[in-house]
Design an enzyme around this catalytic site. Sequence first.
Site, PDB file in Angstrom:
ATOM      1  N   THR A   7      18.016 107.862 138.396  1.00  0.00           N
ATOM      2  CA  THR A   7      18.586 107.537 137.411  1.00  0.00           C
ATOM      3  C   THR A   7      17.792 107.478 135.929  1.00  0.00           C
ATOM      4  O   THR A   7      16.685 107.865 136.281  1.00  0.00           O
ATOM      5  CB  THR A   7      19.047 105.851 137.275  1.00  0.00           C
ATOM      6  OG1 THR A   7      19.964 105.574 136.224  1.00  0.00           O
ATOM      7  CG2 THR A   7      17.814 105.091 137.040  1.00  0.00           C
ATOM      8  N   ASN A   8      18.505 107.626 134.727  1.00  0.00           N
ATOM      9  CA  ASN A   8      17.842 107.746 133.669  1.00  0.00           C
ATOM     10  C   ASN A   8      18.415 106.520 132.804  1.00  0.00           C
ATOM     11  O   ASN A   8      18.163 106.538 131.651  1.00  0.00           O
ATOM     12  CB  ASN A   8      18.113 109.189 132.837  1.00  0.00           C
ATOM     13  CG  ASN A   8      17.333 110.092 133.452  1.00  0.00           C
ATOM     14  OD1 ASN A   8      16.124 109.818 133.807  1.00  0.00           O
ATOM     15  ND2 ASN A   8      17.739 111.361 133.717  1.00  0.00           N
ATOM     16  N   ASN A   9      18.896 105.749 133.357  1.00  0.00           N
ATOM     17  CA  ASN A   9      19.607 104.598 132.510  1.00  0.00           C
ATOM     18  C   ASN A   9      18.548 103.398 132.425  1.00  0.00           C
ATOM     19  O   ASN A   9      18.227 102.898 133.574  1.00  0.00           O
ATOM     20  CB  ASN A   9      20.660 103.905 133.544  1.00  0.00           C
ATOM     21  CG  ASN A   9      21.359 102.778 132.940  1.00  0.00           C
ATOM     22  OD1 ASN A   9      20.801 101.739 132.159  1.00  0.00           O
ATOM     23  ND2 ASN A   9      22.685 102.524 132.940  1.00  0.00           N
ATOM     24  N   ASP A  68      24.387 102.823 143.142  1.00  0.00           N
ATOM     25  CA  ASP A  68      25.755 102.857 142.510  1.00  0.00           C
ATOM     26  C   ASP A  68      26.147 101.524 142.401  1.00  0.00           C
ATOM     27  O   ASP A  68      26.161 100.746 143.180  1.00  0.00           O
ATOM     28  CB  ASP A  68      26.678 103.887 143.454  1.00  0.00           C
ATOM     29  CG  ASP A  68      27.710 104.326 142.515  1.00  0.00           C
ATOM     30  OD1 ASP A  68      27.620 104.484 141.328  1.00  0.00           O
ATOM     31  OD2 ASP A  68      28.704 104.783 143.008  1.00  0.00           O
ATOM     32  N   THR A  69      26.954 101.177 141.328  1.00  0.00           N
ATOM     33  CA  THR A  69      27.471  99.848 141.020  1.00  0.00           C
ATOM     34  C   THR A  69      28.851  99.973 140.643  1.00  0.00           C
ATOM     35  O   THR A  69      29.149 100.786 139.830  1.00  0.00           O
ATOM     36  CB  THR A  69      26.643  99.107 139.908  1.00  0.00           C
ATOM     37  OG1 THR A  69      25.289  98.851 140.401  1.00  0.00           O
ATOM     38  CG2 THR A  69      27.387  97.647 139.561  1.00  0.00           C
ATOM     39  N   TYR A 150      30.011  96.616 131.286  1.00  0.00           N
ATOM     40  CA  TYR A 150      30.986  95.379 130.915  1.00  0.00           C
ATOM     41  C   TYR A 150      29.960  94.207 130.703  1.00  0.00           C
ATOM     42  O   TYR A 150      30.769  93.205 130.968  1.00  0.00           O
ATOM     43  CB  TYR A 150      31.645  95.415 132.322  1.00  0.00           C
ATOM     44  CG  TYR A 150      32.689  96.790 132.689  1.00  0.00           C
ATOM     45  CD1 TYR A 150      33.835  96.987 132.297  1.00  0.00           C
ATOM     46  CD2 TYR A 150      31.975  97.665 133.499  1.00  0.00           C
ATOM     47  CE1 TYR A 150      34.554  98.027 132.456  1.00  0.00           C
ATOM     48  CE2 TYR A 150      32.568  98.896 133.907  1.00  0.00           C
ATOM     49  CZ  TYR A 150      33.910  99.035 133.273  1.00  0.00           C
ATOM     50  OH  TYR A 150      34.636 100.390 133.662  1.00  0.00           O
ATOM     51  N   ASP A 151      28.928  94.189 130.643  1.00  0.00           N
ATOM     52  CA  ASP A 151      28.131  92.947 130.402  1.00  0.00           C
ATOM     53  C   ASP A 151      28.796  92.037 129.296  1.00  0.00           C
ATOM     54  O   ASP A 151      28.596  90.821 129.619  1.00  0.00           O
ATOM     55  CB  ASP A 151      26.620  93.033 129.843  1.00  0.00           C
ATOM     56  CG  ASP A 151      25.693  93.589 131.084  1.00  0.00           C
ATOM     57  OD1 ASP A 151      26.046  93.437 132.259  1.00  0.00           O
ATOM     58  OD2 ASP A 151      24.423  93.976 130.900  1.00  0.00           O
ATOM     59  N   LYS A 171      19.502  87.194 133.164  1.00  0.00           N
ATOM     60  CA  LYS A 171      20.577  87.979 133.999  1.00  0.00           C
ATOM     61  C   LYS A 171      19.881  88.284 135.387  1.00  0.00           C
ATOM     62  O   LYS A 171      20.924  88.214 136.323  1.00  0.00           O
ATOM     63  CB  LYS A 171      20.937  89.502 133.257  1.00  0.00           C
ATOM     64  CG  LYS A 171      21.840  90.285 134.015  1.00  0.00           C
ATOM     65  CD  LYS A 171      22.214  91.767 133.318  1.00  0.00           C
ATOM     66  CE  LYS A 171      22.817  92.405 134.096  1.00  0.00           C
ATOM     67  NZ  LYS A 171      23.241  93.920 133.695  1.00  0.00           N
ATOM     68  N   ARG A 177      22.378  93.661 140.823  1.00  0.00           N
ATOM     69  CA  ARG A 177      21.362  94.641 140.992  1.00  0.00           C
ATOM     70  C   ARG A 177      20.118  93.960 141.383  1.00  0.00           C
ATOM     71  O   ARG A 177      19.221  94.545 142.312  1.00  0.00           O
ATOM     72  CB  ARG A 177      21.041  95.236 139.567  1.00  0.00           C
ATOM     73  CG  ARG A 177      20.152  96.476 139.816  1.00  0.00           C
ATOM     74  CD  ARG A 177      20.120  97.536 138.584  1.00  0.00           C
ATOM     75  NE  ARG A 177      21.471  98.119 138.397  1.00  0.00           N
ATOM     76  CZ  ARG A 177      22.436  97.540 137.487  1.00  0.00           C
ATOM     77  NH1 ARG A 177      22.202  96.576 136.605  1.00  0.00           N
ATOM     78  NH2 ARG A 177      23.721  98.302 137.628  1.00  0.00           N
TER      79      ARG A 177
HETATM   80  P1  IMP Z   1      26.995 103.558 137.797  1.00  0.00           P
HETATM   81  O1  IMP Z   1      28.020 104.478 138.276  1.00  0.00           O
HETATM   82  O2  IMP Z   1      26.063 103.026 138.861  1.00  0.00           O
HETATM   83  O3  IMP Z   1      25.927 104.098 136.670  1.00  0.00           O
HETATM   84  O4  IMP Z   1      27.729 102.276 137.221  1.00  0.00           O
HETATM   85  C1  IMP Z   1      29.061 102.259 136.996  1.00  0.00           C
HETATM   86  C2  IMP Z   1      29.517 101.553 135.670  1.00  0.00           C
HETATM   87  O5  IMP Z   1      29.552 100.331 135.860  1.00  0.00           O
HETATM   88  C3  IMP Z   1      28.352 101.874 134.465  1.00  0.00           C
HETATM   89  O6  IMP Z   1      28.695 102.863 133.715  1.00  0.00           O
HETATM   90  C4  IMP Z   1      28.669 100.588 133.727  1.00  0.00           C
HETATM   91  O7  IMP Z   1      29.633 100.624 132.849  1.00  0.00           O
HETATM   92  C5  IMP Z   1      29.060  99.537 134.983  1.00  0.00           C
HETATM   93  N1  IMP Z   1      27.958  98.712 135.244  1.00  0.00           N
HETATM   94  C6  IMP Z   1      27.080  98.897 136.222  1.00  0.00           C
HETATM   95  N2  IMP Z   1      25.986  98.001 136.310  1.00  0.00           N
HETATM   96  C7  IMP Z   1      26.300  97.341 135.569  1.00  0.00           C
HETATM   97  C8  IMP Z   1      25.667  95.811 134.941  1.00  0.00           C
HETATM   98  O8  IMP Z   1      24.673  95.301 135.477  1.00  0.00           O
HETATM   99  N3  IMP Z   1      26.629  95.219 133.844  1.00  0.00           N
HETATM  100  C9  IMP Z   1      27.492  95.795 133.347  1.00  0.00           C
HETATM  101  N4  IMP Z   1      28.117  96.843 133.838  1.00  0.00           N
HETATM  102  C10 IMP Z   1      27.657  97.609 134.838  1.00  0.00           C
END
Ligand code: IMP
Length: 199
Positions: A7-9, A68-69, A150-151, A171, A177
């Site tokens: 990731t780069n997040n 992935d979340t 969406y925090d 958090k 996560r």
């Molecule tokens: P990703 O594909 O895993 O990067 O996450 C999908 C999307 O879910 C992200 O772009 C965020 O909008 C949202 N997301 C992922 N993790 C979180 C979090 O911990 N808090 C709020 N939004 C999240």
Amino acid sequence: MELIFATNNRHKVEEIQSAIGDKIKIRTLSEAGIDIDIPEPYDTLEANALQKARTIFQLSGIDCFSEDTGLEVESLNGQPGVKSARYAGNEKDFEKNIGKLLSELANHDNRNARFRTVISLIWSGKEYFFDGVCTGTILHGARGTNGFGYDSVFVPTGAENTFAEMDMKQKNQYSHRRKAADKLVSFLQNVASTRLKFE
Ligand code: IMP
């Protein structure tokens, strides 16, 4: 001991590094000199996470993990789920995603939701998964400026504040996560204890 985190997040890196501590150094994609945007074409968090980890392992040959979340909203039948990043379009705009979510939920009393994280680890040639869930509710408007995604509209069960009103330590008491990362750390401590000197 080093692991590449696909990731780069920077928010994700901070959250995961704080769970892992300093026994394992996490390298982001840019720190590993890898400059690609890995697609997330699949219908499940598991498949997308695995695809990211496999891609990075093939490029680097170094043990790595990805995550992935998704935000799964009960009255929207689990949407946006695996499509959370691109809910309102391919530009992955957090504000637009929140706008769409709030408008989709406008006529729903049930605002229960949950974040779910899946970590995919490639370790010594084998593939592993770890997950973490955080339940909560979606507010009618945004509150707070910390965090990402969406925090600002999500209040975890048992809390009064949104994730965006919490600092990272707060958090992490609830975070999906963090729960997945704790399982990753336990695995590394137990299975790889001969290679790692944990305190
Ligand atoms: P990703 O594909 O895993 O990067 O996450 C999908 C999307 O879910 C992200 O772009 C965020 O909008 C949202 N997301 C992922 N993790 C979180 C979090 O911990 N808090 C709020 N939004 C999240």
